[in-house]
Design a protein around this motif. Structure first.
Motif, short mmCIF file in Angstrom:
data_model
loop_
_atom_site.label_atom_id
_atom_site.label_comp_id
_atom_site.label_asym_id
_atom_site.label_seq_id
_atom_site.Cartn_x
_atom_site.Cartn_y
_atom_site.Cartn_z
N TYR A 172 37.81 -4.62 7.19
CA TYR A 172 37.26 -4.95 5.88
C TYR A 172 36.40 -6.20 5.98
CZ TYR A 172 40.45 -1.60 3.72
OH TYR A 172 41.11 -0.44 3.36
N HIS A 173 35.44 -6.30 5.07
CA HIS A 173 34.61 -7.50 4.99
C HIS A 173 34.43 -7.89 3.53
CE1 HIS A 173 30.77 -9.82 4.84
NE2 HIS A 173 31.35 -10.42 5.85
N TYR A 174 34.68 -9.17 3.25
CA TYR A 174 34.53 -9.71 1.89
C TYR A 174 33.44 -10.77 1.90
CZ TYR A 174 35.51 -12.41 -2.33
OH TYR A 174 35.38 -13.07 -3.53
N MET A 175 32.59 -10.76 0.90
CA MET A 175 31.55 -11.77 0.78
C MET A 175 31.33 -12.12 -0.69
SD MET A 175 28.40 -9.25 1.92
CE MET A 175 27.22 -10.58 2.06
N ASP A 176 31.05 -13.41 -0.95
CA ASP A 176 30.69 -13.85 -2.30
C ASP A 176 29.67 -14.97 -2.18
OD1 ASP A 176 32.10 -16.22 -1.71
OD2 ASP A 176 33.95 -15.46 -2.62
N ASP A 177 29.44 -15.72 -3.29
CA ASP A 177 28.41 -16.76 -3.23
C ASP A 177 28.89 -18.04 -2.57
OD1 ASP A 177 30.07 -17.85 -5.13
OD2 ASP A 177 28.47 -18.34 -6.55
N GLU A 178 30.18 -18.10 -2.22
CA GLU A 178 30.80 -19.22 -1.48
C GLU A 178 30.81 -20.53 -2.26
OE1 GLU A 178 29.35 -19.59 2.50
OE2 GLU A 178 29.30 -17.43 2.85
N GLU A 179 30.62 -20.45 -3.58
CA GLU A 179 30.62 -21.67 -4.37
C GLU A 179 31.43 -21.54 -5.66
OE1 GLU A 179 26.20 -23.46 -3.16
OE2 GLU A 179 26.53 -22.59 -5.14
N SER A 180 31.26 -20.44 -6.39
CA SER A 180 31.83 -20.31 -7.72
C SER A 180 33.33 -20.01 -7.68
CB SER A 180 31.11 -19.19 -8.49
OG SER A 180 29.72 -19.42 -8.52
N VAL A 181 34.00 -20.33 -8.80
CA VAL A 181 35.43 -20.05 -8.93
C VAL A 181 35.66 -18.56 -9.15
CG1 VAL A 181 37.51 -20.51 -10.26
CG2 VAL A 181 35.88 -22.35 -9.81
N GLU A 182 34.84 -17.94 -9.98
CA GLU A 182 34.93 -16.51 -10.23
C GLU A 182 33.57 -15.89 -9.93
OE1 GLU A 182 36.42 -15.71 -14.09
OE2 GLU A 182 38.35 -16.69 -13.74
N PRO A 183 33.22 -15.77 -8.66
CA PRO A 183 31.86 -15.37 -8.29
C PRO A 183 31.68 -13.86 -8.27
CG PRO A 183 33.13 -15.77 -6.33
CD PRO A 183 34.06 -16.04 -7.49
N ALA A 184 30.44 -13.47 -8.14
CA ALA A 184 30.16 -12.10 -7.75
C ALA A 184 30.68 -11.90 -6.33
CB ALA A 184 28.65 -11.84 -7.81
N PHE A 185 31.08 -10.68 -6.01
CA PHE A 185 31.60 -10.43 -4.67
C PHE A 185 31.35 -8.99 -4.27
CE2 PHE A 185 35.09 -9.18 -7.45
CZ PHE A 185 35.51 -7.99 -6.88
N ILE A 186 31.47 -8.76 -2.98
CA ILE A 186 31.38 -7.41 -2.41
C ILE A 186 32.50 -7.26 -1.38
CG2 ILE A 186 29.98 -5.75 -1.13
CD1 ILE A 186 27.50 -7.28 -2.08
N LEU A 187 33.32 -6.26 -1.57
CA LEU A 187 34.36 -5.91 -0.59
C LEU A 187 34.00 -4.55 -0.01
CD1 LEU A 187 37.12 -6.37 0.80
CD2 LEU A 187 38.17 -5.19 -1.15
N SER A 188 33.84 -4.51 1.29
CA SER A 188 33.47 -3.25 1.93
C SER A 188 34.44 -2.91 3.06
CB SER A 188 32.04 -3.31 2.46
OG SER A 188 31.89 -4.35 3.41
N LYS A 189 34.52 -1.62 3.35
CA LYS A 189 35.36 -1.14 4.45
C LYS A 189 34.46 -0.56 5.52
CE LYS A 189 39.15 2.00 5.65
NZ LYS A 189 40.14 2.99 5.13
N LEU A 190 34.69 -1.00 6.75
CA LEU A 190 33.95 -0.48 7.89
C LEU A 190 34.87 0.42 8.70
CD1 LEU A 190 33.01 -3.88 7.85
CD2 LEU A 190 31.15 -2.66 8.96
N ARG A 191 34.32 1.54 9.13
CA ARG A 191 35.10 2.47 9.95
C ARG A 191 34.20 3.07 11.02
NH1 ARG A 191 39.51 5.31 10.83
NH2 ARG A 191 39.39 7.52 11.39
N TYR A 192 34.76 3.14 12.23
CA TYR A 192 34.07 3.79 13.35
C TYR A 192 34.89 5.00 13.77
CZ TYR A 192 31.71 4.51 17.83
OH TYR A 192 31.00 5.04 18.87
N ALA A 193 34.27 6.17 13.78
CA ALA A 193 34.92 7.40 14.21
C ALA A 193 33.83 8.42 14.56
CB ALA A 193 35.84 7.96 13.13
N ASN A 194 34.11 9.23 15.55
CA ASN A 194 33.18 10.28 15.97
C ASN A 194 31.78 9.74 16.28
OD1 ASN A 194 35.17 12.34 15.52
ND2 ASN A 194 34.72 12.23 13.33
#
Length: 204
Positions: free
Chosen positions: A101-123
Motif C-alpha cells: 500500500y502507498h499513502y500520500m497527502d499534502d504533508e502539512e494539514s491536520v485533515e488533508p486531502a489524501f490518496i491511499l492506493s494498493k499496488l499488486r504484482y501478478a502474472n
C-alpha cells in the motif's frame, strides 16, 4: 521483522563484520528474502544464514511478497523530499507475486486531502489501484512521479522481455527503457504518476 516487508538484524558489538541471521518461514514454507548492496542481490530462503561484509552497515533484507514505495534522494530534511519522485521496489515471493500500500497527502494539514492506493504484482503486471481518496482545493496532494521500478525475483533477469507496456489515463504506450542484473529487473523513467491508477505489463 521490521513491519511486514523487512528483516533487520542489529549488530551490537564493535569490529563485527559477520553475522548469523535467522530468517523465519511462512505458512507455505517457501519464504524468500533479498539482501541488496549496491548492484549485488542475494536470494535466501528461511533458516540460518551466515552473512559477511558488514563493516559499515547492518543486514537489511527484503521479505518476498511485498511492495514498498521509497524516496532515494538524500536531502537535509523530510520536508525537502516532498516533491521528490518515487522508486517502487517489488520483492517477489516464490509464486512471483507481491503487494503493498502507498499513502500520500499534502504533508502539512491536520485533515488533508489524501490518496491511499494498493499496488499488486501478478502474472507479470504491476497494478496501482486507488482504494480511498479525499480531495481538497486548499490542501491538494502534489503530483508525484515514479522515476524507477525495481523488481527483485529469483532469475527474473533470465525472462525474455522484449518491451514493457504502460497504461495510465486510458493511454497505452510501450518502452524499452529497462535493464537487468542478476535477480533484478529495473524500469527507468516510466513517466507515470503515483497519484493515479496505472498498469505496467512486463510480460510482453
Amino acid at each position: 521483522m521490521f513491519g511486514p516487508a523487512f528483516y533487520i538484524q542489529p549488530i551490537c558489538e564493535a569490529g563485527v563484520s559477520e553475522v548469523d541471521v535467522h530468517l523465519p518461514e511462512n505458512a507455505k514454507r517457501n519464504a524468500v528474502y533479498y539482501e541488496t548492496h549496491g548492484t549485488s542481490i542475494n536470494v535466501y530462503g528461511s533458516g540460518t544464514h551466515h552473512l559477511v561484509g558488514y563493516q559499515a552497515r547492518i543486514p537489511v533484507l527484503r521479505y518476498g511478497g511485498h511492495i514498498t514505495c521509497e524516496k532515494h534522494r538524500i536531502r537535509r530534511s523530510a520536508s525537502l523530499m516532498r516533491y521528490d519522485p518515487i522508486t517502487i521496489v517489488v520483492a517477489l515471493d516464490a509464486d512471483f507475486t507481491a503487494e503493498g500500500y502507498h499513502y500520500m497527502d499534502d504533508e502539512e494539514s491536520v485533515e488533508p486531502a489524501f490518496i491511499l492506493s494498493k499496488l499488486r504484482y501478478a502474472n507479470g503486471k504491476l497494478m496501482n489501484v486507488i482504494v480511498s481518496k479525499k480531495t481538497s482545493e486548499s490542501s491538494p496532494v502534489a503530483n508525484i512521479a515514479i522515476e524507477r521500478i525495481m523488481i527483485l525475483g529469483k532469475d527474473i533477469d533470465k525472462k525474455q522481455i522484449q518491451q514493457v507496456s504502460i497504461t495510465q489515463f486510458n493511454k497505452t504506450r510501450t518502452t524499452m527503457h529497462f535493464g537487468v542484473a542478476p535477480n533484478t529487473l529495473a524500469l527507468r523513467q516510466p513517466m507515470v504518476l503515483m497519484n493515479e491508477e496505472f498498469v505496467i505489463d512486463f510480460a510482453i
